[in-house]
Design a protein around this motif. Structure first.
Motif, PDB file in Angstrom:
ATOM      1  N   ASP A 152      56.610  42.111   0.010  1.00 47.76           N
ATOM      2  CA  ASP A 152      57.873  42.308   0.632  1.00 47.76           C
ATOM      3  C   ASP A 152      57.751  42.939   2.099  1.00 47.76           C
ATOM      4  OD1 ASP A 152      57.928  44.942   0.087  1.00 47.76           O
ATOM      5  OD2 ASP A 152      59.434  44.523  -1.410  1.00 47.76           O
ATOM      6  N   ASP A 153      59.144  43.392   2.737  1.00 47.13           N
ATOM      7  CA  ASP A 153      58.817  44.073   4.022  1.00 47.13           C
ATOM      8  C   ASP A 153      58.446  45.570   3.919  1.00 47.13           C
ATOM      9  OD1 ASP A 153      59.871  41.879   5.464  1.00 47.13           O
ATOM     10  OD2 ASP A 153      61.947  42.492   5.314  1.00 47.13           O
ATOM     11  N   TRP A 162      56.898  41.307  -3.963  1.00 50.16           N
ATOM     12  CA  TRP A 162      57.962  40.587  -3.907  1.00 50.16           C
ATOM     13  C   TRP A 162      58.907  40.501  -5.048  1.00 50.16           C
ATOM     14  CZ3 TRP A 162      60.145  38.881   0.808  1.00 50.16           C
ATOM     15  CH2 TRP A 162      61.212  38.289   0.634  1.00 50.16           C
ATOM     16  N   ALA A 207      59.454  29.952   1.012  1.00 51.47           N
ATOM     17  CA  ALA A 207      59.838  30.566   2.269  1.00 51.47           C
ATOM     18  C   ALA A 207      60.822  29.522   3.273  1.00 51.47           C
ATOM     19  CB  ALA A 207      58.616  30.612   3.194  1.00 51.47           C
ATOM     20  N   ARG A 222      64.357  29.848   1.589  1.00 50.54           N
ATOM     21  CA  ARG A 222      65.003  31.090   2.213  1.00 50.54           C
ATOM     22  C   ARG A 222      65.277  31.078   3.572  1.00 50.54           C
ATOM     23  NH1 ARG A 222      65.094  35.364  -0.345  1.00 50.54           N
ATOM     24  NH2 ARG A 222      64.809  36.736   1.427  1.00 50.54           N
ATOM     25  N   GLY A 223      64.943  30.157   4.475  1.00 54.75           N
ATOM     26  CA  GLY A 223      65.122  30.149   5.703  1.00 54.75           C
ATOM     27  C   GLY A 223      64.236  31.164   6.489  1.00 54.75           C
ATOM     28  N   ASP A 224      62.936  31.493   5.848  1.00 56.11           N
ATOM     29  CA  ASP A 224      62.067  32.601   6.314  1.00 56.11           C
ATOM     30  C   ASP A 224      60.547  31.990   6.407  1.00 56.11           C
ATOM     31  OD1 ASP A 224      62.089  35.055   6.827  1.00 56.11           O
ATOM     32  OD2 ASP A 224      61.999  36.024   5.009  1.00 56.11           O
ATOM     33  N   ALA A 225      60.730  30.565   6.954  1.00 53.87           N
ATOM     34  CA  ALA A 225      59.585  30.011   7.193  1.00 53.87           C
ATOM     35  C   ALA A 225      58.788  30.750   8.547  1.00 53.87           C
ATOM     36  CB  ALA A 225      59.506  28.431   7.098  1.00 53.87           C
ATOM     37  N   GLU A 226      59.294  31.158   9.421  1.00 57.27           N
ATOM     38  CA  GLU A 226      58.548  31.701  10.626  1.00 57.27           C
ATOM     39  C   GLU A 226      58.121  32.987  10.354  1.00 57.27           C
ATOM     40  OE1 GLU A 226      58.316  29.713  13.229  1.00 57.27           O
ATOM     41  OE2 GLU A 226      59.644  28.346  11.943  1.00 57.27           O
ATOM     42  N   ARG A 227      58.451  33.861   9.386  1.00 52.72           N
ATOM     43  CA  ARG A 227      57.755  35.130   9.161  1.00 52.72           C
ATOM     44  C   ARG A 227      56.310  34.781   8.545  1.00 52.72           C
ATOM     45  NH1 ARG A 227      56.747  38.503   5.021  1.00 52.72           N
ATOM     46  NH2 ARG A 227      58.099  38.336   3.084  1.00 52.72           N
ATOM     47  N   TRP A 274      53.830  35.476   5.829  1.00 51.39           N
ATOM     48  CA  TRP A 274      53.827  35.994   4.311  1.00 51.39           C
ATOM     49  C   TRP A 274      52.410  36.389   4.012  1.00 51.39           C
ATOM     50  CZ3 TRP A 274      58.032  35.691   0.975  1.00 51.39           C
ATOM     51  CH2 TRP A 274      59.267  35.027   1.486  1.00 51.39           C
TER      52      TRP A 274
END
Length: 115
Positions: free
Chosen positions: A15-16, A21, A44, A47-52, A54
């Protein structure tokens, strides 16, 4: 299924806070693990988090259940391929996690936690 999971290396994202996670659901903290990069990528996207980016670590399923789950603050288990149709939960019960943290045996020991 449990025996196969224990013998298999899975991907566990960070996680951040650079901790494994996890997700809390109904009083249980679940370590999220994925069978491969494609499963992690689907998670990802969902979650709408595919650009970050991982970052993840490959960890043997047995190590997650026997070492990492007892370190969680409170009841914990492992969610494999969370959010997919093929997802599997390994709950905090006897025969899955160590007896000391199995909720069906009254286990209440907790470790230092990862978050």
């Amino acid at each position: 299924m449990l025996g196969e999971f224990r013998r298999t290396a899975v991907l566990v994202p960070f996680d951040d806070h650079e901790s494994l996670w996890t997700a809390d659901f109904n009083g249980v903290r679940w370590i999220c693990a994925f069978s491969d990069e494609e499963a992690l990528a689907r998670f990802a996207v969902a979650r709408g988090d595919a650009e970050r980016e991982w970052t993840y670590r490959t960890i043997l399923g047995a190590r997650l259940l026997d070492v990492m789950v007892p370190m969680l603050p409170g009841p914990g288990g492992v969610a494999l391929d969370a959010g997919s149709a093929d997802g599997v939960l390994f709950p905090p019960v006897a025969g899955v996690v160590p007896d000391a943290v199995a909720v069906d045996l009254g286990g209440t020991e907790t470790g230092a936690g990862t978050r």
